[in-house]
Structure formats: structure tokens, C-alpha cells
Design a protein around this motif. Structure first.
Motif, PDB file in Angstrom:
ATOM      1  N   ILE A  42       0.915  -1.056   0.171  1.00 29.38           N
ATOM      2  CA  ILE A  42      -0.059  -0.079   0.156  1.00 29.38           C
ATOM      3  C   ILE A  42       0.894   1.376   0.170  1.00 29.38           C
ATOM      4  O   ILE A  42       1.856   1.375   0.951  1.00 29.38           O
ATOM      5  N   CYS A  43       0.410   2.107  -1.049  1.00 31.31           N
ATOM      6  CA  CYS A  43       1.366   3.588  -1.033  1.00 31.31           C
ATOM      7  C   CYS A  43       0.449   4.468  -0.560  1.00 31.31           C
ATOM      8  O   CYS A  43      -0.922   4.493  -0.632  1.00 31.31           O
ATOM      9  N   GLY A  44       0.963   5.736  -0.360  1.00 24.85           N
ATOM     10  CA  GLY A  44       0.110   6.918  -0.221  1.00 24.85           C
ATOM     11  C   GLY A  44      -0.798   7.236  -1.044  1.00 24.85           C
ATOM     12  O   GLY A  44      -1.878   7.796  -0.919  1.00 24.85           O
ATOM     13  N   SER A  45      -0.031   6.997  -2.382  1.00 25.43           N
ATOM     14  CA  SER A  45      -1.064   7.368  -3.433  1.00 25.43           C
ATOM     15  C   SER A  45      -2.281   6.560  -3.613  1.00 25.43           C
ATOM     16  O   SER A  45      -3.295   6.950  -4.191  1.00 25.43           O
ATOM     17  N   ASP A  46      -2.258   5.379  -3.258  1.00 25.73           N
ATOM     18  CA  ASP A  46      -3.377   4.695  -3.239  1.00 25.73           C
ATOM     19  C   ASP A  46      -4.283   5.072  -2.072  1.00 25.73           C
ATOM     20  O   ASP A  46      -5.590   5.020  -2.428  1.00 25.73           O
ATOM     21  N   GLY A  68      -3.339  -0.110  -7.018  1.00 22.65           N
ATOM     22  CA  GLY A  68      -1.924  -0.526  -6.607  1.00 22.65           C
ATOM     23  C   GLY A  68      -1.029  -0.377  -7.750  1.00 22.65           C
ATOM     24  O   GLY A  68      -1.240  -0.497  -8.999  1.00 22.65           O
ATOM     25  N   HIS A  69       0.258  -0.073  -7.261  1.00 20.10           N
ATOM     26  CA  HIS A  69       1.380   0.008  -8.432  1.00 20.10           C
ATOM     27  C   HIS A  69       2.751  -0.485  -7.826  1.00 20.10           C
ATOM     28  O   HIS A  69       3.762  -0.368  -8.510  1.00 20.10           O
ATOM     29  N   GLU A  70       2.898  -1.141  -6.677  1.00 16.98           N
ATOM     30  CA  GLU A  70       3.915  -1.513  -5.801  1.00 16.98           C
ATOM     31  C   GLU A  70       3.949  -2.933  -6.146  1.00 16.98           C
ATOM     32  O   GLU A  70       2.780  -3.537  -5.406  1.00 16.98           O
ATOM     33  N   ASN A  71       4.812  -3.495  -6.485  1.00 18.14           N
ATOM     34  CA  ASN A  71       4.868  -4.873  -6.642  1.00 18.14           C
ATOM     35  C   ASN A  71       6.116  -6.017  -6.837  1.00 18.14           C
ATOM     36  O   ASN A  71       7.025  -5.125  -7.302  1.00 18.14           O
ATOM     37  N   SER A 154       9.983  -1.126  -5.384  1.00 17.26           N
ATOM     38  CA  SER A 154       9.284  -0.773  -6.737  1.00 17.26           C
ATOM     39  C   SER A 154       8.603   0.434  -6.538  1.00 17.26           C
ATOM     40  O   SER A 154       8.631   1.139  -7.632  1.00 17.26           O
ATOM     41  N   CYS A 155       8.570   1.072  -5.391  1.00 18.17           N
ATOM     42  CA  CYS A 155       7.972   2.680  -5.516  1.00 18.17           C
ATOM     43  C   CYS A 155       8.533   3.158  -4.128  1.00 18.17           C
ATOM     44  O   CYS A 155       9.219   4.204  -4.413  1.00 18.17           O
ATOM     45  N   ASN A 156       8.232   2.781  -2.985  1.00 11.75           N
ATOM     46  CA  ASN A 156       8.427   3.404  -1.724  1.00 11.75           C
ATOM     47  C   ASN A 156       9.868   4.057  -1.621  1.00 11.75           C
ATOM     48  O   ASN A 156      10.271   5.088  -1.505  1.00 11.75           O
TER      49      ASN A 156
HETATM   50 ZN   LIG Z   1       3.920   3.938  -4.595  1.00  8.73          ZN
END
Ligand SMILES: [Zn+2]
Ligand SMILES: [Zn+2]
Length: 348
Positions: A42-46, A68-71, A154-156
Motif C-alpha cells: 500500500i502506497c500513500g497514493s493508493d 496499486g502500483h507496488e509489486n 518498486s516505489c516507496n
Molecule cells: Zn507507491
């Protein structure tokens, strides 16, 4: 012809709701890969999507897609014409799908592509059992990085790395980080690894405690009436050489600029829409630099892996909770409370 098999898919209608449902498993087309999800996060943008009114998300056509976009995961199938990756490869799937041929895409900077498709807005995102994406979005995950680390990178942590590089934080360039959610905490860790004195700022006591564990020299309450004075003092008297705001909050942005020393650099990674900077007083007279930083670029991937590996950065300590995807409702309620560190979904 038989109907395609179904898989678990977590969608977000908005109005503080997510739904665990199903979607069809599709075959990869030319130039595409299909990745079996091992871990998502889970990302802040989610949470921006989660907090958006359902009517707005419906009108934009967003709620049909997996959130979601982190994986990270294993390549499960590839379509015609794909040289890399191969079935069985461990990958992170870069979360923005550029057109593939404009000047920005050719530079590996899909984030700037005018025709980019974003996971969970224009196509399925990563809270799904099998993810389809162009093969060029595969970022190789070496065997010494486990699935949890892959999902964090992947994102964070990647977003923190992209921002940190712009600050040039180092042993003689103290850094202030505003907003101590998972991206802010990663900024603290990476800033420390670059040798900088790091000052964390957040209104939530639990998150300030996490920042101290991640290596912040001090963690200050953003409601402190002498916040700027305390930051300047902690930085050695001149203010910080660089600041990062991950919150997007107007007061945090203003303080992140005011805490800078002369000719310092402010980097914004928190999305927010309030104009809060006063150009004359805050930019001209201190000759400060204001920069934005969005995700990281595909060509920064190997540098990110190398930095985390060489400096042995314990990024897994950012994780405070792990859930099965079936428990997404509970996980998002927790994330919405803004007291947790990183929350992962284990699909393995
Ligand atoms: Zn993210
Ligand atoms: Zn493009």
C-alpha cells in the motif's frame, strides 16, 4: 470457447472502501509479459484513491481496475516477440506504462510521457494475482533481494532514492524530512546512509518513534511552536542544506522551505494541491532551489539496487504489517489511520 480463468483482484470504489473481487486472467499480447504477483504494498497514493468520492472515481473510469502500483513477482508467461524477461524471471514491474517511443520513453523516463498509462487509473494495478504489462516495464530483481525488498524498492524506497539524489544530502549537508510515512522513513534511512544528519518532522508520535529507529537524529512534532528554531539548532545553526516534504501538507511545505539554509534545496514528493510558497520571501532572498521529484526513472534501477546492497540499508524495517490480499479491507483501514509503517500484501 471456454471463459478465461478468474483471479483475485482488489478494486477501490472510493468513499473509503476497497473490495476483494475477481477478474479474468488474460494472455499476454505481442511485447507483453504476465507476472504472477508475489508481494504488493500500500502506497500513500493508493490512499488518495481510497479517500476520493466514489462518484468521482466512477466518472473517471478508475474503479474498474485493480488498485496499486507496488509489486514484485515471477514472470509467468510472455507474448510474441519478447526477448526479455523470460518465464521464471524475478522482476519488479515499473508502475507507469509509457508509449514506448516518444523522447521521454526512449530515455527511460516514462513518467514524463504525455500518453502514459498509470496502474490503477488506466489499467489494472498490482493488487491482482496476475499482472499484464509491456515487457519493457520489467526491472530485474537479483536473487539476493527477497520479495518483500522487491516490493519496497518498486516505489516507496525508489521514490525516496530519486528525491535523495536531488538533495545531495551528505555528511556536511544536514537534511530535514517532513512527513514520516513509509516514503519519509525511507528518506531518513537513505539520508543517514549518505552520511547526513537527518531531522524528521511529523505530527504523529508513533511515526516519530519509527523515524528515530530508522536513524533520525531528532524527530520533531510539526505542531511545535518553535519548529523552525529547533530544526536550525539541530542542523548546527544555519538551517538544513536540504529538505524533503513527503506529506503534501501546506504547512509542512512552507516549513520545509523556511528550514533551509541560504542556497539550500527543497524537494517535493508529496502530492497536494494548495499553493503555499511565497516566492519573494521564501525563494529569492535565500536563493533557495525548489525541485519536484516523481518516482524514480527506469535507468536509476541498478543504482538503487547497488546503493541499498552496498550500504546494507535495512529497508525491511520499514514494514510494520503484513496481510493476505483477502484481508485488504482491514489493511486499508489501518493504512488510512496514518500511524503504521509499510503495509504489504503477501500473494505467495
Ligand atoms: Zn507507491
Ligand atoms: Zn512515451
Amino acid at each position: 470457447m471456454a471463459a478465461p480463468p478468474q483471479m483475485t483482484c482488489v478494486r477501490c470504489p472510493g468513499d473509503l472502501r476497497v473490495e476483494v473481487g475477481s477478474a479474468a486472467v488474460d494472455e499476454p499480447g505481442p511485447g507483453e509479459m504476465r507476472v504472477r504477483t508475489m508481494m504488493s504494498a500500500i502506497c500513500g497514493s493508493d490512499l488518495h484513491h481510497y479517500r476520493t468520492p466514489a462518484a468521482t472515481r466512477d466518472a473517471n473510469g478508475f474503479s474498474q481496475w485493480a488498485l496499486g502500483h507496488e509489486n514484485t513477482g515471477i514472470v509467468d508467461a510472455v507474448g510474441p516477440g519478447v526477448g526479455y524477461p523470460a518465464v521464471g524471471d524475478r522482476v519488479v514491474v515499473y508502475g507507469i506504462v509509457g508509449c514506448g517511443h516518444c523522447v521521454h520513453c526512449r530515455r527511460g523516463e516514462d513518467v514524463f510521457c504525455a500518453d502514459a498509462e498509470h496502474f490503477s487509473r488506466h489499467r489494472h494495478g498490482t493488487n491482482i494475482a496476475y499482472l499484464l504489462a509491456p515487457a519493457r516495464n520489467a526491472l530485474p530483481l537479483p536473487d539476493d533481494f527477497d520479495w518483500e525488498i522487491g516490493a519496497l524498492l518498486s516505489c516507496n524506497v525508489g521514490t525516496a532514492y530519486g528525491a535523495l539524489r536531488k538533495t545531495k544530502a551528505s555528511g556536511d549537508r544536514p537534511l530535514a524530512v517532513f512527513g514520516l510515512g513509509p516514503v519519509g522513513l525511507a528518506c531518513v534511512m537513505l539520508g543517514r546512509a549518505r552520511g547526513a544528519t537527518v531531522i524528521g518532522v511529523d505530527p504523529v508520535a508513533e511515526r516519530r518513534a519509527l523515524a528515530l529507529e530508522c536513524g533520525a537524529q531528532v524527530a520533531l512534532d510539526s505542531s511545535d511552536h518553535d519548529l523552525i528554531g529547533r530544526i536550525v539548532e539541530a542542523a548546527g545553526g544555519e538551517g538544513v542544506a536540504a529538505s524533503i516534504d513527503t506529506s503534501g501538507h501546506p504547512a509542512a511545505r512552507a516549513a520545509a522551505v523556511d528550514a533551509l539554509r541560504i542556497q539550500g534545496t527543497y524537494v517535493e514528493v508529496g502530492v497536494g494541491h494548495d499553493p503555499t510558497i511565497a516566492p519573494s520571501q521564501q525563494i529569492i532572498f535565500g536563493e533557495v532551489t525548489l525541485r519536484g521529484s516523481w518516482l524514480y526513472k527506469r535507468h536509476e534501477w541498478e543504482g538503487l539496487l547497488d546503493f541499498v546492497r552496498r550500504r546494507r540499508i535495512p529497508i525491511k524495517s520499514l514494514i510494520t504489517h503484513r496481510f493476505r490480499p483477502e484481508d485488504a479491507v482491514e489493511a486499508f483501514e489501518l493504512a488510512d489511520g496514518a500511524t503504521a509503517g509499510k503495509i504489504l500484501f503477501d500473494w505467495s
